[in-house]
Design a protein around this motif. Sequence first.
Motif, short mmCIF file in Angstrom:
data_model
loop_
_atom_site.label_atom_id
_atom_site.label_comp_id
_atom_site.label_asym_id
_atom_site.label_seq_id
_atom_site.Cartn_x
_atom_site.Cartn_y
_atom_site.Cartn_z
N PHE A 321 5.52 15.69 0.94
CA PHE A 321 5.87 14.40 0.36
C PHE A 321 5.13 13.24 1.04
N ILE A 322 4.46 13.52 2.15
CA ILE A 322 3.69 12.49 2.86
C ILE A 322 2.30 12.44 2.25
N THR A 323 1.99 11.34 1.58
CA THR A 323 0.72 11.25 0.87
C THR A 323 -0.26 10.27 1.51
N GLY A 324 0.12 9.67 2.64
CA GLY A 324 -0.81 8.78 3.32
C GLY A 324 -0.22 8.27 4.63
N VAL A 325 -1.09 8.02 5.61
CA VAL A 325 -0.70 7.41 6.88
C VAL A 325 -1.67 6.27 7.15
N ILE A 326 -1.13 5.08 7.39
CA ILE A 326 -1.95 3.89 7.60
C ILE A 326 -1.48 3.17 8.87
N GLY A 327 -2.26 2.18 9.29
CA GLY A 327 -1.87 1.32 10.39
C GLY A 327 -1.19 0.05 9.90
N LEU A 328 -0.63 -0.70 10.82
CA LEU A 328 0.06 -1.94 10.45
C LEU A 328 -0.87 -2.93 9.76
N ASP A 329 -2.12 -2.98 10.17
CA ASP A 329 -3.04 -3.96 9.60
C ASP A 329 -3.33 -3.68 8.13
N GLY A 330 -3.10 -2.44 7.68
CA GLY A 330 -3.32 -2.10 6.28
C GLY A 330 -2.05 -2.09 5.46
N LEU A 331 -0.97 -2.63 6.01
CA LEU A 331 0.34 -2.55 5.35
C LEU A 331 0.31 -3.05 3.91
N ILE A 332 -0.27 -4.21 3.69
CA ILE A 332 -0.27 -4.78 2.34
C ILE A 332 -1.39 -4.17 1.49
N THR A 333 -2.60 -4.15 2.00
CA THR A 333 -3.74 -3.72 1.19
C THR A 333 -3.73 -2.23 0.90
N GLU A 334 -3.36 -1.41 1.87
CA GLU A 334 -3.38 0.04 1.69
C GLU A 334 -2.00 0.60 1.36
N GLY A 335 -0.95 -0.11 1.74
CA GLY A 335 0.41 0.38 1.53
C GLY A 335 1.08 -0.23 0.32
N PHE A 336 1.45 -1.51 0.42
CA PHE A 336 2.19 -2.16 -0.64
C PHE A 336 1.40 -2.18 -1.95
N ASP A 337 0.11 -2.49 -1.87
CA ASP A 337 -0.69 -2.57 -3.09
C ASP A 337 -0.74 -1.22 -3.81
N THR A 338 -0.89 -0.15 -3.04
CA THR A 338 -0.92 1.19 -3.63
C THR A 338 0.40 1.51 -4.31
N LEU A 339 1.51 1.24 -3.63
CA LEU A 339 2.82 1.61 -4.15
C LEU A 339 3.28 0.70 -5.30
#
Length: 355
Positions: A321-339
């Motif tokens: 179920f884990i489909t990605g691991v990112i750092g804090l600096d990518g929270l919005i661009t790599e995390g929130f934007d993707t979701l």
Amino acid sequence: MKAARYYDRGDIRVENIPVPPVLPGTVGIEVAFCGICGTDLHEYLDGPIFCPSATHAHAISGETAPVTLGHEMSGTVYALGEGVTDLKVGDKVVVEPYILHEGVDTSAASTDYHLSKDMGFIGLSGRGGGLAEKITVQRRWVHPIGDNVPLDHAALIEPLSVGYHAFKRSSGKAGDFALITGAGPIGLLTAAVLKAEGITVAISEPSALRRQKATETGVAAHVFDPRTDDVVGRVKELTGGKGADLGFECTSVQPAFDTLIDALKPTGVLVVESIWGKKASLDMQKLVLKEIDLRGTIAYVNSHADTIKLVQDGKIDLKPFITGVIGLDGLITEGFDTLINKNETAVKILVNPRL
């Protein structure tokens, strides 16, 4: 230390803040991983909801924005406050992220502390959060996980506990047939719990990628596309014409709710897990004539120990179920934007605060 701070709708900033002190009765945790939750996305898009605003403090934490985000966390104990004697430095732990009034019964006998007045969540309503390098948490809310559960897997124990509590609310038992609408993180993790408990699971999901995830993880025995499949007909076919024993609504979409009402057998149980931002409609006559039992569920209550044991015993594998691991600096661009904008491509994105 670095932390993701919620200021207001659309305004989350990664900043340097002081490390929280480890006070008597608390545990200092070095955060390993923290999942991004749908609730975090709602706060970003529509909040503040559970988060306080800059002018209105949370009733229990007393904090106003900005607050540190993140409530799906795992980590390692690095310090123990005075009076904490049943944990040790180096223990791997997860957090049950409640903020409750003093005096609320949180004993093993309680079935409703999660419904108490002004309830809030660590990582939303104040008291730090898992989207930071360290956090200090009251001992009551810290759960050891042992050495055989990897810390990235452990970050999913909090949302898995949501599924476990929903299972308990359903009164389901081994041998039952359950239909879940929605193969997002909560739908999939609920399916994992049900399968571990000996329940046959069918999932209805329009997204091809999410249907694929339901199939490849093995949590669902049957996967339907509601756009092309006769979901009600298929369920009745698979159950000898009687219908599903249990239904779990994980979409907050009206057609999915209607499908569950029709797919359930007479005397079936329908559990609503999703958060609805609008009113739903209900064909009351169907509810009455089928004697359907409609139940709500929110979060968890004394659920973590049993949920952790399912993972420790190997009955649930959280890795797929884990489909990605990112750092804090990518929270919005790599995390929130993707979701938010490409949610079909991800199930659970974890943040490692030290990347």
